[in-house]
Design an enzyme around this catalytic site. Structure first.
Site, PDB file in Angstrom:
ATOM      1  N   HIS A  72       0.816  -1.212   0.000  1.00 37.12           N
ATOM      2  CA  HIS A  72       0.000   0.000   0.000  1.00 37.12           C
ATOM      3  C   HIS A  72       0.854   1.268   0.000  1.00 37.12           C
ATOM      4  O   HIS A  72       0.412   2.310  -0.497  1.00 37.12           O
ATOM      5  CB  HIS A  72      -0.966   0.002   1.194  1.00 37.12           C
ATOM      6  CG  HIS A  72      -0.343   0.349   2.498  1.00 37.12           C
ATOM      7  ND1 HIS A  72       0.188  -0.586   3.361  1.00 37.12           N
ATOM      8  CD2 HIS A  72      -0.165   1.553   3.112  1.00 37.12           C
ATOM      9  CE1 HIS A  72       0.662   0.024   4.430  1.00 37.12           C
ATOM     10  NE2 HIS A  72       0.460   1.315   4.314  1.00 37.12           N
ATOM     11  N   LYS A 123      15.137   9.265  30.308  1.00 41.21           N
ATOM     12  CA  LYS A 123      14.032   9.037  31.233  1.00 41.21           C
ATOM     13  C   LYS A 123      12.741   8.650  30.523  1.00 41.21           C
ATOM     14  O   LYS A 123      11.814   8.130  31.151  1.00 41.21           O
ATOM     15  CB  LYS A 123      13.782  10.300  32.057  1.00 41.21           C
ATOM     16  CG  LYS A 123      14.845  10.582  33.105  1.00 41.21           C
ATOM     17  CD  LYS A 123      14.478  11.803  33.931  1.00 41.21           C
ATOM     18  CE  LYS A 123      15.517  12.066  35.013  1.00 41.21           C
ATOM     19  NZ  LYS A 123      15.163  13.262  35.827  1.00 41.21           N
TER      20      LYS A 123
END
Length: 368
Positions: free
Chosen positions: A124, A225
């Site tokens: 696609h 983090k």
């Protein structure tokens, strides 16, 4: 930036989003409007009633997020030299990245075409580029691109963002690490429409995104983090596959066959008219050649699911239910693994079940 000609859309996920006038020109073409009639989750709608959203609104969302991410980086790191034209190119890529999807979403590409045209390498993403070119030519959009200062090199850059095989790392569809705005939108949108909780917040990714030089190559990075938050993104995707995308009933419904649909991929004019409405053409047809397909669809509509699903893995074999089963597993199977599993299913068929042959066994590698 033609601000006065921009258009504002009210989106249930992102709120008010403002799109560039060139994006609006693209949206107003029949080729793009076709996406209104392609369900984002295909046959999952027949299991989850809320999953009625279409690729149209998803594409608007991806366009919006692509623009937000590039603008955020542009604002924080002016030394990168990102231009307004670059932002527009990425927005257009986000807008058009799903132009090439066929009826019933990934079913057309992953199930239908391999069966009726096993020789084709159709994807696609490539169809999105072909339809993008077709749209520009058919709707005479080149002058509109020229007005915005977009030349052939910029159009080529847009195509690189649409098709990851051309450039495996980009903002719209990132095949390198799977972190991209396409995923951010469909995770938020699909969870919302399915009524499934989403623990991932793409706004954090946008806020902490920085371009850094890694091993001599510029990459979009985030702070350490945020690793746990990215784990949440992949877990949400995994959970959606388990609970919705590969729901056992939705998988059982995915058996529709009509030869002429497969021929449309070679003709963008014909392909641009092909949507989910094919299901109703079959249901309302008197063509004897479609009798079997019509019977299957009538059974689906009345919830008489002839094709049953069973969880069956090479590592842990489970019970066999009905005529069609899926082989499920946490690793990529080689041909010998699959062949052995199929033989075992046929040999250990319970008394009273219908006879099975190789064609009745559906092999699917589920996402993990």
């Amino acid at each position: 930036m033609h601000t006065l000609l921009a258009k504002v859309f009210n989106d249930p996920i992102h709120g008010l989003i403002e799109l560039h006038p060139l994006c609006v020109k693209i949206i107003d073409t029949p080729e793009f409007q076709r996406l209104r009639f392609l369900k984002q989750l295909g046959s999952t709608y027949l299991v989850y009633p809320g999953a009625s959203h279409n690729r149209f609104e998803h594409s608007l969302g991806v366009c919006h997020l692509a623009g937000r991410l590039v603008r955020a980086i542009k604002s924080r790191q002016p030394d990168l030299g990102i231009t307004d034209k670059d932002v527009l190119c990425v927005e257009i890529a986000g807008l058009c990245h799903d132009l090439g999807h066929g009826p019933f979403s990934h079913l057309f590409e992953g199930e239908f075409l391999p069966k009726v045209r096993p020789e084709t390498k159709w994807a696609h993403e490539k169809a999105s580029i072909d339809l993008f070119d077709h749209m520009i030519e058919k709707r005479n959009l080149k002058p509109e691109f020229d007005k915005c200062g977009l030349n052939e090199q910029d159009i080529r850059f847009i195509k690189e963002q649409i098709r990851p095989e051309i450039k495996d790392e980009n903002i719209v569809a990132n095949k390198r690490n799977g972190i991209d705005v396409d995923k951010w939108d469909y995770l938020a949108r699909d969870c919302y429409m399915l009524g499934i909780r989403n623990n991932f917040d793409h706004n954090r990714c946008i806020h902490f995104a920085r371009v850094l030089n890694v091993c001599g190559e510029k990459q979009i990075c985030t702070r350490e983090k945020e690793a746990g938050h990215l784990y949440d993104m992949f877990y949400t995707r995994y959970m959606l596959h388990r609970r919705a995308y590969q729901h056992k009933t939705a998988c059982s419904i995915n058996f529709i066959e009509e030869k002429k649909m497969s021929e449309a991929i070679d003709d963008m004019e014909a392909y641009s008219k092909m949507t989910d409405h094919v299901i109703f053409l079959i249901l309302n047809s008197n063509d004897k050649n479609l009798a079997e397909s019509k019977e299957i669809l009538n059974n689906v509509m009345s919830r008489k699911l002839t094709y049953k699903y069973t969880t069956h893995s090479v590592a842990k074999r489970d019970k066999m239910l009905g005529k069609v089963c899926y082989i499920d597993g946490s690793k990529e199977f080689d041909r010998e693994d699959i062949s052995d599993a199929v033989k075992e299913i046929i040999e250990k068929k319970k008394p009273g079940h219908q006879d099975l042959n190789d064609d009745d066994i559906k092999v699917q590698q589920r996402a993990r």
